[in-house]
Write a protein that holds these residues in place. Structure first.
Motif, PDB file in Angstrom:
ATOM      1  N   MET A   1       0.854  -1.201   0.000  1.00  0.00           N
ATOM      2  CA  MET A   1       0.000   0.000   0.000  1.00  0.00           C
ATOM      3  C   MET A   1       0.884   1.243   0.000  1.00  0.00           C
ATOM      4  O   MET A   1       1.996   1.218   0.526  1.00  0.00           O
ATOM      5  N   VAL A   2       0.371   2.332  -0.562  1.00  0.00           N
ATOM      6  CA  VAL A   2       1.113   3.599  -0.537  1.00  0.00           C
ATOM      7  C   VAL A   2       0.256   4.661   0.152  1.00  0.00           C
ATOM      8  O   VAL A   2       0.496   5.025   1.290  1.00  0.00           O
ATOM      9  N   ASP A   3      -0.801   5.134  -0.532  1.00  0.00           N
ATOM     10  CA  ASP A   3      -1.594   6.220   0.065  1.00  0.00           C
ATOM     11  C   ASP A   3      -2.669   5.705   1.018  1.00  0.00           C
ATOM     12  O   ASP A   3      -3.042   6.397   1.965  1.00  0.00           O
ATOM     13  N   GLY A   4      -3.203   4.521   0.752  1.00  0.00           N
ATOM     14  CA  GLY A   4      -4.237   3.965   1.628  1.00  0.00           C
ATOM     15  C   GLY A   4      -5.601   4.602   1.462  1.00  0.00           C
ATOM     16  O   GLY A   4      -6.487   4.406   2.281  1.00  0.00           O
TER      17      GLY A   4
ATOM     18  N   GLY B   1      -7.128   4.780  -1.929  1.00  0.00           N
ATOM     19  CA  GLY B   1      -7.726   4.414  -3.209  1.00  0.00           C
ATOM     20  C   GLY B   1      -7.205   5.187  -4.406  1.00  0.00           C
ATOM     21  O   GLY B   1      -7.786   5.100  -5.487  1.00  0.00           O
ATOM     22  N   MET B   2      -6.105   5.924  -4.260  1.00  0.00           N
ATOM     23  CA  MET B   2      -5.652   6.764  -5.378  1.00  0.00           C
ATOM     24  C   MET B   2      -4.453   6.204  -6.149  1.00  0.00           C
ATOM     25  O   MET B   2      -4.316   6.466  -7.336  1.00  0.00           O
ATOM     26  N   CYS B   3      -3.566   5.447  -5.494  1.00  0.00           N
ATOM     27  CA  CYS B   3      -2.318   5.075  -6.175  1.00  0.00           C
ATOM     28  C   CYS B   3      -2.416   3.760  -6.945  1.00  0.00           C
ATOM     29  O   CYS B   3      -1.646   3.517  -7.859  1.00  0.00           O
ATOM     30  N   GLY B   4      -3.309   2.889  -6.553  1.00  0.00           N
ATOM     31  CA  GLY B   4      -3.447   1.593  -7.232  1.00  0.00           C
ATOM     32  C   GLY B   4      -2.469   0.543  -6.729  1.00  0.00           C
ATOM     33  O   GLY B   4      -2.494  -0.600  -7.201  1.00  0.00           O
ATOM     34  N   GLY B   5      -1.608   0.893  -5.785  1.00  0.00           N
ATOM     35  CA  GLY B   5      -0.597  -0.051  -5.281  1.00  0.00           C
ATOM     36  C   GLY B   5      -1.205  -1.320  -4.697  1.00  0.00           C
ATOM     37  O   GLY B   5      -0.637  -2.401  -4.815  1.00  0.00           O
ATOM     38  N   CYS B   6      -2.350  -1.186  -4.071  1.00  0.00           N
ATOM     39  CA  CYS B   6      -2.945  -2.322  -3.353  1.00  0.00           C
ATOM     40  C   CYS B   6      -3.937  -3.094  -4.210  1.00  0.00           C
ATOM     41  O   CYS B   6      -4.775  -3.821  -3.683  1.00  0.00           O
TER      42      CYS B   6
ATOM     43  N   PHE C   1      -9.443  -2.378  -4.748  1.00  0.00           N
ATOM     44  CA  PHE C   1      -8.349  -1.787  -3.994  1.00  0.00           C
ATOM     45  C   PHE C   1      -8.530  -2.179  -2.530  1.00  0.00           C
ATOM     46  O   PHE C   1      -9.543  -1.812  -1.909  1.00  0.00           O
TER      47      PHE C   1
ATOM     48  N   CYS D   1      -7.309  -1.166   0.113  1.00  0.00           N
ATOM     49  CA  CYS D   1      -7.349  -0.107   1.141  1.00  0.00           C
ATOM     50  C   CYS D   1      -8.731   0.517   1.294  1.00  0.00           C
ATOM     51  O   CYS D   1      -9.074   0.977   2.383  1.00  0.00           O
TER      52      CYS D   1
END
Ligand code: NAD
Ligand code: FES
Length: 280
Positions: free
Chosen positions: A216-219, A221-226, A236, A238
Motif C-alpha cells: 500500500m502507498v496512500d491507503g 484508493g488513489m495510487c493503485g498499489g494495493c 483496492f 485499502c
C-alpha cells in the motif's frame, strides 16, 4: 505527534505498541488499519489495528520487525512519539447475521489480527474455535489472550515443538471432516496460508473471509498499489477491503505482486536518499 504509551516485545521479532490517538480510537473497528510514518521522511506503512480503547484514547498495533521502517519503529520506546498515524482506514469487518459457530485461523503474526476478530465474535455470543499456527514454540504470541476469548484454542506448530504438529489447515480439515459445522471461517496470516485455508473450505461451501495485505502507498484508493483481483474484478484493498471473500480472491496474483519489491526492501537499510543526502 502520536505518543507511544505502551511497548511490549511479544517475541524476538514481534512488538506490540499502543499510541495515544483518541480520534482514531473513537472510530476504530475490527478489520480496519492505520498508516504510520516514524518521521516526515519516513515511508508510509500500513498496519492492521490489533486493539483499541475508546476510554483511554489508545490504538494498538502488533508488527513484525522485517523492513527498515518497522525496525525503526521497533527501536522507539514508551514516551517517544511518531509524526503520523492516519486512520482508521479500510472497511470494518462485516459479520453476517445469525452466525452461531465460526472458526478463526491465525498464522504467525497474523494471530495479532485474528485475535480481535475472535474477541469481537466471542463478545457477540458466537461460538469460536481458534486455530493458531506458528513455525515453532519460541515465536508463539498472545496464547493467553486467545484462550480467553475462544471456546476452544488449537495450537499448531510446523515442527511439533508446541501443540499439535502441522499447519493450521491440518487442524481445520480434521475438525470439518470430524463433523464440525462452521457458519464461517476467518483466516489471517501469510497469503499462502489464506489460499490453502480457502482450498479446505471451498468443497464444503463454508463462507471464508480473508484479510489481505498487499503493498500500500496512500491507503485512500488513489495510487493503485494495493490492487487485487476479486471475482475477476479489480479491487483496492485499502478502500474496498482489506477483508474479502477468500473463495473469490486471485491469491497467485497477490503473491506475485507482493514479491515485486522484495530485493528493494533488502536494500532499504543501506539506502542513501539523493534528495536529503543522508539515510532515509
Ligand atoms: P509463517 O510463515 O511463520 O506462517 C504462520 C503459519 O501459517 C504457519 O505456522 C502455518 O500454520 C501457516 N502456514 C504457512 N504456510 C502454510 C501453507 N503453505 N499451508 C497452510 N498453512 C500454512 O508466518 P509469519 O512469518 O508470522 O508471517 C505472517 C504473515 O501474516 C505475514 O506475511 C504478514 O504479512 C501476514 N499478516 C497479515 C495481516 C493482515 O492483516 N492481513 C496482519 C498481520 C500479518
Ligand atoms: Fe493506494 Fe490502495 S494503497 S490505492
Amino acid at each position: 505527534m502520536y505518543k507511544i504509551v505502551e511497548k511490549r516485545e511479544l517475541n524476538e521479532n514481534v512488538t506490540l505498541m499502543s499510541f495515544q490517538a483518541p480520534y482514531i480510537a473513537r472510530k476504530a473497528e475490527a478489520g480496519q488499519f492505520i498508516i504510520f510514518r516514524v518521521d516526515d521522511r519516513g515511508e508510509r506503512i500500513p498496519l492492521t489495528i490489533a486493539d483499541y480503547d475508546r476510554d483511554r484514547g489508545t490504538v494498538t498495533v502488533i508488527f513484525q520487525k522485517v523492513g527498515a521502517s518497522t525496525k525503526r519503529l521497533g527501536m522507539l520506546e514508551e514516551g517517544d512519539s511518531i509524526s503520523d498515524l492516519a486512520g482508521p482506514l479500510g472497511v470494518a469487518t462485516h459479520y453476517e447475521d445469525g452466525l452461531k459457530k465460526v472458526a478463526v485461523i491465525g498464522g504467525g503474526v497474523g494471530c495479532a489480527i485474528a485475535y480481535p476478530q475472535a474477541k469481537k465474535l466471542h463478545g457477540m455470543g458466537v461460538s469460536v474455535d481458534l486455530i493458531a499456527g506458528f513455525r515453532n514454540k519460541d515465536i508463539v504470541i498472545l496464547e493467553d489472550e486467545m484462550r480467553a476469548i475462544s471456546d476452544r484454542l488449537f495450537m499448531m506448530t510446523d515442527d511439533g515443538s508446541y501443540g499439535d504438529k502441522g499447519f493450521v489447515t491440518v487442524k481445520l480439515k480434521e475438525l470439518i471432516e470430524g463433523g464440525e459445522r462452521y457458519d464461517a471461517v476467518i483466516a489471517i496470516g501469510p497469503v499462502i496460508m489464506m489460499k490453502m485455508v480457502c482450498e479446505v473450505t471451498r468443497p464444503y461451501g463454508i463462507h471464508t473471509l480473508v484479510s489481505l495485505n498487499p503493498i500500500m502507498v496512500d491507503g485512500t484508493g488513489m495510487c493503485g498499489g494495493c490492487r487485487v483481483t476479486v471475482d475477476g474484478k479489480i479491487k483496492f484493498a485499502c478502500v474496498d477491503g482489506p477483508d474479502f471473500d477468500g473463495h473469490l480472491v486471485d491469491f497467485d496474483e497477490l503473491m506475485r505482486r507482493n514479491n515485486i519489491y522484495k530485493d528493494k526492501e533488502k536494500e532499504a537499510d543501506s539506502h542513501v536518499c539523493r534528495l536529503f543526502g543522508g539515510k532515509a
